[in-house]
Write a protein that holds these residues in place. Structure first.
Motif, PDB file in Angstrom:
ATOM      1  N   ILE A 221      -9.605   1.776   3.719  1.00  0.00           N
ATOM      2  CA  ILE A 221      -8.893   0.769   2.938  1.00  0.00           C
ATOM      3  C   ILE A 221      -7.398   0.915   3.221  1.00  0.00           C
ATOM      4  O   ILE A 221      -6.943   1.987   3.622  1.00  0.00           O
ATOM      5  N   PRO A 222      -6.635  -0.163   3.037  1.00  0.00           N
ATOM      6  CA  PRO A 222      -5.188  -0.029   3.264  1.00  0.00           C
ATOM      7  C   PRO A 222      -4.610   1.112   2.424  1.00  0.00           C
ATOM      8  O   PRO A 222      -4.999   1.293   1.255  1.00  0.00           O
ATOM      9  N   THR A 223      -3.715   1.861   3.024  1.00  0.00           N
ATOM     10  CA  THR A 223      -3.137   3.036   2.368  1.00  0.00           C
ATOM     11  C   THR A 223      -2.608   2.705   0.971  1.00  0.00           C
ATOM     12  O   THR A 223      -2.802   3.456   0.022  1.00  0.00           O
ATOM     13  N   TYR A 224      -1.930   1.562   0.874  1.00  0.00           N
ATOM     14  CA  TYR A 224      -1.287   1.209  -0.396  1.00  0.00           C
ATOM     15  C   TYR A 224      -2.312   1.008  -1.509  1.00  0.00           C
ATOM     16  O   TYR A 224      -2.007   1.166  -2.683  1.00  0.00           O
ATOM     17  N   LEU A 225      -3.541   0.621  -1.136  1.00  0.00           N
ATOM     18  CA  LEU A 225      -4.531   0.279  -2.155  1.00  0.00           C
ATOM     19  C   LEU A 225      -5.288   1.484  -2.697  1.00  0.00           C
ATOM     20  O   LEU A 225      -6.064   1.370  -3.638  1.00  0.00           O
ATOM     21  N   ASP A 226      -5.066   2.648  -2.069  1.00  0.00           N
ATOM     22  CA  ASP A 226      -5.756   3.864  -2.502  1.00  0.00           C
ATOM     23  C   ASP A 226      -4.955   4.499  -3.657  1.00  0.00           C
ATOM     24  O   ASP A 226      -3.776   4.827  -3.489  1.00  0.00           O
ATOM     25  N   PHE A 227      -5.583   4.660  -4.807  1.00  0.00           N
ATOM     26  CA  PHE A 227      -4.883   5.274  -5.945  1.00  0.00           C
ATOM     27  C   PHE A 227      -4.271   6.623  -5.551  1.00  0.00           C
ATOM     28  O   PHE A 227      -3.221   7.012  -6.043  1.00  0.00           O
ATOM     29  N   LYS A 228      -4.980   7.337  -4.647  1.00  0.00           N
ATOM     30  CA  LYS A 228      -4.527   8.681  -4.263  1.00  0.00           C
ATOM     31  C   LYS A 228      -3.141   8.648  -3.603  1.00  0.00           C
ATOM     32  O   LYS A 228      -2.341   9.566  -3.768  1.00  0.00           O
ATOM     33  N   THR A 229      -2.882   7.580  -2.875  1.00  0.00           N
ATOM     34  CA  THR A 229      -1.578   7.445  -2.218  1.00  0.00           C
ATOM     35  C   THR A 229      -0.463   7.550  -3.245  1.00  0.00           C
ATOM     36  O   THR A 229       0.534   8.246  -3.045  1.00  0.00           O
ATOM     37  N   HIS A 230      -0.636   6.854  -4.356  1.00  0.00           N
ATOM     38  CA  HIS A 230       0.407   6.809  -5.379  1.00  0.00           C
ATOM     39  C   HIS A 230       0.387   8.064  -6.250  1.00  0.00           C
ATOM     40  O   HIS A 230       1.433   8.538  -6.697  1.00  0.00           O
ATOM     41  N   ALA A 231      -0.809   8.587  -6.473  1.00  0.00           N
ATOM     42  CA  ALA A 231      -0.933   9.808  -7.273  1.00  0.00           C
ATOM     43  C   ALA A 231      -0.260  10.971  -6.537  1.00  0.00           C
ATOM     44  O   ALA A 231       0.521  11.725  -7.129  1.00  0.00           O
TER      45      ALA A 231
END
Ligand code: PMP
Length: 361
Positions: A221-231
């Motif tokens: 999935i696009p990096t931005y859409l992964d909750f983990k990216t932001h967490a």
């Protein structure tokens, strides 16, 4: 218009005047930095302080437990409709949705693109005039999550308790009621909300998610859409909406000063009761939502005549009571009375409604 109006918009909507005054004062020189928050690097000390303070204050306001992340992202609740299935439809690939309005339906349609989304219950046939009463047997017990829309902005309905899903992870869109009442965050797996009603300016989305649910997104999935990216990056993977976070942080401080969400809930209940009581007692207006499901945030009512509804909206505007038209898809009237709508605004609206009724019945 020389004075500020009473703005009943469903969103973007009224913000606390105190917050906007403070923002105006610091517009050119924030805290002695010699620049506006809008001009600051997101990696600068002053902005990092703004972001961490905003998170701490939101955690205090909502009583967010330590085993939850608070993510500040972009894309509106609409992007969260897609992020939810992409991150959470990760076991059986099933998710069950309760359809209580157009936003709930959009959330469901997005999930249906990525997995086995199922409608557990819907009030669509009854024009979304109530929240369906569901029980555990309405949900597939192997679903990865159940999704509900806590407050239905267009139709003016709201849950007053979390439905029994049989223990499924509950995900909710709380865009139009977040910060209006005390809720028990620990009962939800994920809460998301666009900012532009009770939080701050449009362009910021807040996602509150149980830590254990993060890190299991679908592959590719696009990096931005992964909750983990932001967490993992503390909401700093890319440039966050810095100004919006600043204003939202000021709103959080303001709400804490006003006594937090218990105080807001009490005021909001009082405002809504006054309006609904008046509507129920009037001969001209009716509120179409079932009494027990009525939203204290978005108060929907009609006269029964489209022509009269239009006249109402025009004449109200002339008195500085603006944005009272219902959503373009259903018409009628809608008074959105979020936290920043003072009690005086509700009183002024009722006063106008009384006069309009006397002249038009
Ligand atoms: N969900 C709800 C309950 C809403 O009220 C709205 C917009 N008013 C949305 C989702 C869509 O939000 P956004 O425009 O932030 O994508």
């Amino acid at each position: 218009m020389e004075e500020r109006v009473f703005n009943f918009s469903a969103g973007p909507s009224a913000l606390p005047v105190e917050v906007m005054k403070k923002a105006a004062e610091s517009m050119l020189n924030h805290g002695g930095s010699g620049m506006s928050v809008m001009e600051m690097s997101h990696r600068s000390g002053p902005f990092e302080a703004i972001l961490s303070e905003a998170e701490v204050n939101l955690r205090t306001l909502m009583g967010i437990p330590d085993d939850y992340y608070v993510l500040f992202v972009q894309g509106g609740a609409t992007l969260a409709f897609a992020m939810t299935p992409l991150n959470l439809m990760n076991g059986s690939g099933k998710a069950d949705y309760v359809i209580t309005g157009q936003w709930a339906e959009k959330a469901y349609q997005e999930a249906a693109k990525f997995g086995d989304a199922h409608i557990a219950a819907s009030s669509k046939e009854q024009k979304y005039s109530f929240i369906p009463k569901v029980m555990a047997s309405d949900f597939r017990q192997d679903a990865d999550y159940a999704h509900i829309t806590w407050n239905n902005t267009i139709y003016g309905s709201k849950y007053s308790g979390i439905p029994d899903t049989g223990g499924l992870t509950v995900v909710t869109d709380m865009s139009s009621s977040i910060l209006s009442e005390r809720i028990d965050v620990s009962k939800f797996g994920c809460i998301y909300a666009g900012a532009q009603k009770n939080i701050g300016p449009a362009g910021l989305t807040i996602i509150i998610i149980k830590k254990a649910l993060v890190g299991h997104a679908k592959e590719n999935i696009p990096t931005y859409l992964d909750f983990k990216t932001h967490a993992d990056s503390g909401s700093m993977y890319n440039t966050p909406p810095t100004w919006n976070i600043y204003i939202s942080g000021e709103v959080f401080k303001h709400l804490l000063q006003r006594g937090g969400l218990e105080a807001m809930e009490e005021i909001n209940k009082r405002k809504a009761a006054r309006l609904y009581d008046y509507i129920d007692g009037s001969k001209l207006y009716t509120a179409p939502v079932a009494a027990e499901d009525r939203s204290p945030m978005n108060i929907v009512f009609i006269t029964g005549s489209e022509k009269l509804d239009k006249k109402f909206i025009t004449e109200a505007k002339g008195e500085g009571l603006v944005q009272l038209g219902g959503h373009r898809s259903i018409g009628g009237m809608r008074a959105s009375v979020y936290n920043a709508m003072p009690e005086e605004g509700v009183d002024r609206l009722i006063d106008f409604m009384e006069r309009f009724e006397a002249q038009n019945i």
